[in-house]
Design an enzyme around this catalytic site. Sequence first.
Site, short mmCIF file in Angstrom:
data_model
loop_
_atom_site.label_atom_id
_atom_site.label_comp_id
_atom_site.label_asym_id
_atom_site.label_seq_id
_atom_site.Cartn_x
_atom_site.Cartn_y
_atom_site.Cartn_z
N ASP A 183 -13.14 2.75 8.26
CA ASP A 183 -11.69 2.01 8.16
C ASP A 183 -11.22 2.19 6.71
O ASP A 183 -12.00 2.86 5.74
CB ASP A 183 -12.26 0.40 8.10
CG ASP A 183 -10.96 -0.33 8.29
OD1 ASP A 183 -11.00 -0.98 9.84
OD2 ASP A 183 -10.10 -0.53 7.59
N ARG B 61 2.29 -11.36 1.85
CA ARG B 61 1.30 -10.82 1.62
C ARG B 61 1.88 -10.00 0.02
O ARG B 61 1.00 -10.20 -0.91
CB ARG B 61 0.81 -9.94 2.28
CG ARG B 61 0.15 -10.20 3.51
CD ARG B 61 -0.37 -9.51 4.61
NE ARG B 61 -0.74 -9.75 5.76
CZ ARG B 61 -1.29 -9.22 6.73
NH1 ARG B 61 -1.69 -8.06 6.65
NH2 ARG B 61 -1.74 -10.05 7.76
#
Length: 295
Positions: free
Chosen positions: A165, A52
């Site tokens: 979130d 990532r």
Amino acid sequence: MMQHQGQSIQGQDNRNHAVKLSDKDFAFICEFVYQNTGIVLNDSKREMLYRRLTRIVRERKLKSFSEYCQLLKSQGDKEKDYFINAITTNLTSFFRENHHFEFLANKELPKLMKNKATLANGKKRLRIWSSASSNGEELYSIAITLHESMKKELSKWDVKILATDIDSNVLATGKSGIYDIKRIEDLPQKQKEKYFYQGCGNSSNSVKVHEKIQSLITFKQLNLLHEWPMKGPFDVIFCRNVIIYFDKATQQDLFARYYELLAPGGLLLLGHSENLGNYQQYFDNVGRTIFRKPL
Ligand SMILES: C[S@@+](CC[C@H](N)C(=O)[O-])C[C@H]1O[C@@H](n2cnc3c(N)ncnc32)[C@H](O)[C@@H]1O
């Protein structure tokens, strides 16, 4: 032209030349992630982190992870948000761990419909919070469950479903209510027709959730480690497949805070591999990963 060639060679160099993630940079990133999200990264996550991070380092046209660490230190919130969005794991699906929705439909909602008091405004109040909502599929599953179970009764209720979130990208998807059609392929045909519109032309591979369920849900960005602005009380809190990423101390701290925000008799739902640890003593275990705050 020369310049173009130069850029392209530079790009290729960047692609072919494996950037090394030193122990020092790895340690910095792990601490940065822990401090900002509560997520614990260890050596088993090094490969994932490497993949990532490599993508971001390339996007930023940097030569090393050290340069990226410097960027994180100096750039403040904008880079931090981008990085956190890249680091979070957002795996979810419609009606994931379906036993929770079955419990709501068959046990909890009938019970609430029978027992909840009508307020001065003539409505009965229902508050549900999904505290790691990811892209909203969990939320729309909750809203569909309410529609299917409460039917016409629903109009007599003041229902609010809160979705939060840390990751702004997945929240944006949740807010849009637009999904790839494959995401709903396992739903019964009747539900697909009743709760989703299919796009046409270039959008024929997408579906959009119906306003009647979208209107029940509010999406907000919230880091669970930070202060929670909501007062509750909530009848049901979904905390599924997020505490697994945290250490025991963070988990216990969150359980205490969930407990405070739950109405007496309210439910806390955890993910399949999660448990309350020492906090179990304060709840009744009423189903698979389903915990009730005693009355
Ligand atoms: C694996 S998904 C779970 C989604 C959904 N609850 C489910 O079970 O299908 C975990 C979510 O937790 C969110 N998350 C991670 N750390 C968080 C934090 N500190 N505060 C709020 N959300 C967080 C991630 O962004 C991600 O969307």
